[in-house]
Design a protein around this motif. Structure first.
Motif, PDB file in Angstrom:
ATOM      1  N   THR A 204      11.952   1.144   0.470  1.00  0.00           N
ATOM      2  CA  THR A 204      11.245   1.177   1.605  1.00  0.00           C
ATOM      3  C   THR A 204       9.900   0.496   1.462  1.00  0.00           C
ATOM      4  O   THR A 204       9.628  -0.472   2.168  1.00  0.00           O
ATOM      5  CB  THR A 204      11.017   2.610   2.072  1.00  0.00           C
ATOM      6  N   ALA A 208       8.485  -2.914   3.418  1.00  0.00           N
ATOM      7  CA  ALA A 208       7.243  -3.060   4.081  1.00  0.00           C
ATOM      8  C   ALA A 208       6.481  -4.267   3.459  1.00  0.00           C
ATOM      9  O   ALA A 208       5.659  -4.709   4.262  1.00  0.00           O
ATOM     10  CB  ALA A 208       6.705  -1.607   3.754  1.00  0.00           C
ATOM     11  N   MET A 244      -3.403  -7.087   2.580  1.00  0.00           N
ATOM     12  CA  MET A 244      -2.419  -6.188   2.724  1.00  0.00           C
ATOM     13  C   MET A 244      -2.805  -4.925   2.301  1.00  0.00           C
ATOM     14  O   MET A 244      -1.745  -3.917   1.951  1.00  0.00           O
ATOM     15  CB  MET A 244      -1.432  -6.481   1.653  1.00  0.00           C
ATOM     16  N   ARG A 245      -4.131  -4.415   2.468  1.00  0.00           N
ATOM     17  CA  ARG A 245      -4.348  -2.955   2.007  1.00  0.00           C
ATOM     18  C   ARG A 245      -3.677  -1.943   2.993  1.00  0.00           C
ATOM     19  O   ARG A 245      -3.132  -1.115   2.153  1.00  0.00           O
ATOM     20  CB  ARG A 245      -5.599  -2.811   2.272  1.00  0.00           C
ATOM     21  N   PRO A 246      -3.398  -2.063   4.280  1.00  0.00           N
ATOM     22  CA  PRO A 246      -2.677  -1.067   4.837  1.00  0.00           C
ATOM     23  C   PRO A 246      -1.190  -1.048   4.340  1.00  0.00           C
ATOM     24  O   PRO A 246      -0.929   0.385   4.295  1.00  0.00           O
ATOM     25  CB  PRO A 246      -2.724  -1.673   6.366  1.00  0.00           C
ATOM     26  N   GLN A 247      -0.596  -2.048   3.847  1.00  0.00           N
ATOM     27  CA  GLN A 247       0.664  -1.814   3.705  1.00  0.00           C
ATOM     28  C   GLN A 247       0.769  -1.193   2.171  1.00  0.00           C
ATOM     29  O   GLN A 247       1.706  -0.509   1.735  1.00  0.00           O
ATOM     30  CB  GLN A 247       1.389  -3.239   3.571  1.00  0.00           C
ATOM     31  N   LEU A 249      -1.314   0.800   0.931  1.00  0.00           N
ATOM     32  CA  LEU A 249      -1.553   2.383   1.277  1.00  0.00           C
ATOM     33  C   LEU A 249      -0.011   3.057   1.712  1.00  0.00           C
ATOM     34  O   LEU A 249       0.367   4.175   0.755  1.00  0.00           O
ATOM     35  CB  LEU A 249      -2.479   2.727   2.075  1.00  0.00           C
ATOM     36  N   PHE A 250       0.639   2.428   2.534  1.00  0.00           N
ATOM     37  CA  PHE A 250       1.785   2.912   2.941  1.00  0.00           C
ATOM     38  C   PHE A 250       2.738   2.858   1.703  1.00  0.00           C
ATOM     39  O   PHE A 250       3.376   4.094   1.535  1.00  0.00           O
ATOM     40  CB  PHE A 250       2.368   2.048   3.931  1.00  0.00           C
ATOM     41  N   VAL A 253       2.101   5.709  -0.656  1.00  0.00           N
ATOM     42  CA  VAL A 253       2.477   7.358  -0.006  1.00  0.00           C
ATOM     43  C   VAL A 253       4.170   7.151  -0.361  1.00  0.00           C
ATOM     44  O   VAL A 253       4.657   8.370  -0.902  1.00  0.00           O
ATOM     45  CB  VAL A 253       2.167   7.303   1.382  1.00  0.00           C
ATOM     46  N   ILE A 254       4.771   6.208   0.104  1.00  0.00           N
ATOM     47  CA  ILE A 254       6.251   6.103  -0.084  1.00  0.00           C
ATOM     48  C   ILE A 254       6.676   6.333  -1.640  1.00  0.00           C
ATOM     49  O   ILE A 254       7.268   7.311  -1.901  1.00  0.00           O
ATOM     50  CB  ILE A 254       6.791   4.902   0.393  1.00  0.00           C
ATOM     51  N   ASN A 314      -1.984  11.216  -4.139  1.00  0.00           N
ATOM     52  CA  ASN A 314      -2.462  10.434  -3.165  1.00  0.00           C
ATOM     53  C   ASN A 314      -3.627  10.121  -3.133  1.00  0.00           C
ATOM     54  O   ASN A 314      -4.111   8.930  -2.902  1.00  0.00           O
ATOM     55  CB  ASN A 314      -1.597  10.934  -1.667  1.00  0.00           C
TER      56      ASN A 314
END
Lengths: 326, 296
Positions: A204, A208, A244-247, A249-250, A253-254, A314
């Motif tokens: 995943t 992303a 790419m900080r938002p990705q 972080l995503f 978590v994954i 997290n």
């Protein structure tokens, strides 16, 4: 007859101004909140369908199992309230849980960071290729995750007789004299589990990241080159990663979720229960109590502990990712 | 005109800025060797489907097929020809669930992600944290409460038992929200000044920009609906007419060793749709941000 005058114990005006202002402040706060909410009615309209479904099928079950963790529930009789005793039993009496805890932490500590970085590294390498070639390579790298239970081919690789690939190779080269029981020997089991998980890791978050890299504004690189960025590593650290900080972080978590909740590979590849509990993880422990012993309250307590662990990890990761690009 | 060409040229060049050949070669050697290991299951599945029965059982297993045959596929057709519910019905169910669920999830999750990412309304932070936190709760223990909710809503033995929960998957919302966060506020402000409503901004500005994100989400959603169908369907669905291909294939596999050949064929067949979708979506994931026409 004169009516006696009843003096109120507290004069009506004592402390009045202060209380009144507090009340007024509260009222105006609520008023402002309502105005804000009315102003954003479109926002609420957009989120309503999702959050209705999410509330029904995710939040409600999670809350319910949080409650169940304080009960004794065998799925046949109604749950009985037992307070904290599930948790107490978990940490004080349950020796196997402590083994599972140790295995899970070790597993997560190794596979989490490595697979996270691998996801990014490979997404980043592939990103520079032309779209068609990139799609093909992405497919190949993602292949272990696309096809259900392909990890079972590792069973033939680590088969315990001398025909297994690993054994026959090692015997041929004279490293060992007799076949090793890879999947039964407590010394190797966790290591093999980690290896297989790493092989499965481009999932995943990897996809992303690939999409995220395409979302980085290319003019940033140009500007960077003018500002004196010399090589790809500087470019990566100062431009790509912060953009790419938002990705990131995503992905974090994954990967945390995956690293902490390993169970399926352990159950189907190593066996359930594993020899000496060498591949026993928190989630296999949970499966044991949930679907074999029918102690759903206890299983819920295990899930809650695992949940807390993931939340803490997290928070820690978020702190670390905040430092990227500094 | 000249200026524009100059910019295009520079953009093309910028792809190769800051790159040294030596490191290039080293990195792509690494990529190649890893790709080889990752390709094993794919190669194995494809060649297994064409193996005659004696080659399937040879030990140690051989990677490639020696005498390819179509017998596994013809056996499969024979098995289906005497099935009680026509096979086409299972195929319809699978496609119906996968397509409706995927399209629905992408739209519902994106619609919710936009306000969470870009409109600062009361409660947005709390709702988003709730989504991220729920991603970390082990789904295993929520099965019992979930079954109860679905039965209270009278959804047992309908398509909705599978479709509705899949519309509200957490992963999709989180993914879309993270991508939408990157959209420059100035772009949305400009649209608002031009008089566009929030719905219009969402559909005509935000969604095209985050195309890489929803193309990726299509893969995730389709994959989970395509292969986990059997898990959910045998929990919530008992009438044969509503079952999916995946479930039927599971039944074939439970026929034991004799069925190993057809099962290998089935495994390959089941991978065709996800892989096609995968390739189509992945080759369409290309840069959208720079074409959005915004210079800050």
């Amino acid at each position: 007859m004169k009516q006696p005058v009843i003096h109120p114990i507290v004069p009506p005006n004592a402390g009045g101004p202060a209380a009144n202002t507090r009340l007024r402040a509260l009222r105006s706060r609520i008023g402002r909140l309502f105005r804000e909410m009315r102003k954003h009615k479109h926002a609420y309209a957009l989120i309503t369908p999702y959050f209705l479904i999410f509330g029904t099928f995710t939040v409600f079950p999670v809350l319910m199992s949080l409650c169940l963790s304080f009960t004794s529930f065998n799925m046949l009789e109604p749950p009985k309230w037992v307070g904290w005793s599930n948790y107490a039993r978990l940490f004080v009496q349950d020796d196997v849980f402590l083994i599972a805890l140790k295995n899970t932490l070790l597993f997560a500590l190794i596979t989490g960071p490595i697979s996270y970085m691998a996801c990014f590294l490979f997404a980043w390498l592939i990103n520079e290729l032309p779209p068609k070639l990139r799609a093909l390579l992405t497919l190949i790298l993602y292949a272990p995750s696309i096809s259900g239970n392909t990890y079972l081919i590792w069973q033939t690789l680590f088969a315990s007789d001398s025909y297994g690939y690993a054994n026959s190779f090692l015997i041929k080269w004279g490293v060992i004299m007799e076949p090793i029981q890879w999947l039964q020997d407590p010394r190797f089991v966790l290591g093999i589990l980690i290896l297989v998980q790493l092989w499965l890791s481009l999932g995943t978050s990897f996809l992303a990241f690939i999409a995220g890299l395409q979302n980085v504004d290319r003019t940033l690189y140009e500007a960077g080159a003018i500002d004196g960025i010399r090589n790809r590593w500087q470019e990566l650290w100062f431009i790509t990663l912060p953009a790419m900080r938002p990705q990131l972080l995503f992905g974090a978590v994954i990967q945390i979720t995956l690293a902490f909740s390993v169970a399926e590979i352990s159950i189907y590849m190593i066996g359930f229960p594993s020899v000496d509990y060498a591949a026993h993880t928190i989630v296999t422990h949970l499966v044991d109590y949930g679907s074999i012993r029918y102690e759903m309250g206890y299983a819920s307590a295990i899930a809650t502990v695992l949940f807390t662990m993931m939340l803490c990890t997290n928070l820690l990761t978020r702190k670390l990712l905040g430092k990227v690009g500094e | 005109m000249n200026n524009r060409m100059n910019l295009n040229l520079r953009l093309k060049l910028s792809k190769r800025l800051n790159r040294s050949w030596a490191v290039d070669i080293l990195l792509f050697l690494l990529l190649g060797s890893v790709a080889f290991f990752m390709a094993i299951p794919l190669i194995f599945t494809i060649s297994n489907a064409f193996k005659p029965i004696d080659e399937i059982f040879v030990f140690p297993p051989r990677m490639l097929v020696r005498h390819p045959t179509l017998k596994n596929f013809t056996d499969l057709i024979n098995i289906f020809s005497d099935s009680w519910v026509p096979f086409s019905r299972y195929v319809f169910n699978t496609f119906f669930i996968a397509i409706t669920g995927t399209v629905g999830h992408v739209i519902v999750a994106s619609a919710a992600a936009y306000p969470l990412a870009k409109i600062n309304f009361p409660g947005s932070k709390m709702l988003f944290n709730l989504v991220v936190m729920s991603l970390m709760f082990t789904a295993y223990v929520t099965q019992v409460p979930n079954y109860m909710t679905i039965s209270w809503l009278n959804l047992i033995n309908t398509y909705w038992a599978i479709l509705l929960p899949s519309l509200g998957m957490t992963l999709g919302l989180y993914l879309m929200k993270q991508f939408m966060e990157q959209i420059p506020d100035a772009l949305l402000e400009a649209a608002k000044i031009d008089g566009a409503s929030e719905y219009r901004i969402f559909w005509t500005i935000v969604m095209p920009i985050v195309k890489p994100a929803w193309l990726t989400l299509i893969i995730f959603s389709l994959q989970s609906l395509w292969t986990n169908g059997s898990v959910t369907s045998h929990k919530y669905i008992y009438s044969e007419q509503l079952k999916t291909v995946d479930y039927v294939f599971g039944q074939i596999a439970s026929g034991g060793l004799v069925r190993t050949g057809p099962v290998a064929a089935v495994t390959l067949l089941m991978m065709i749709v996800p892989i096609t979708v995968f390739i189509v979506t992945q080759s369409n994931i290309i840069q959208t941000m720079s074409t959005s026409g915004l210079k800050e």
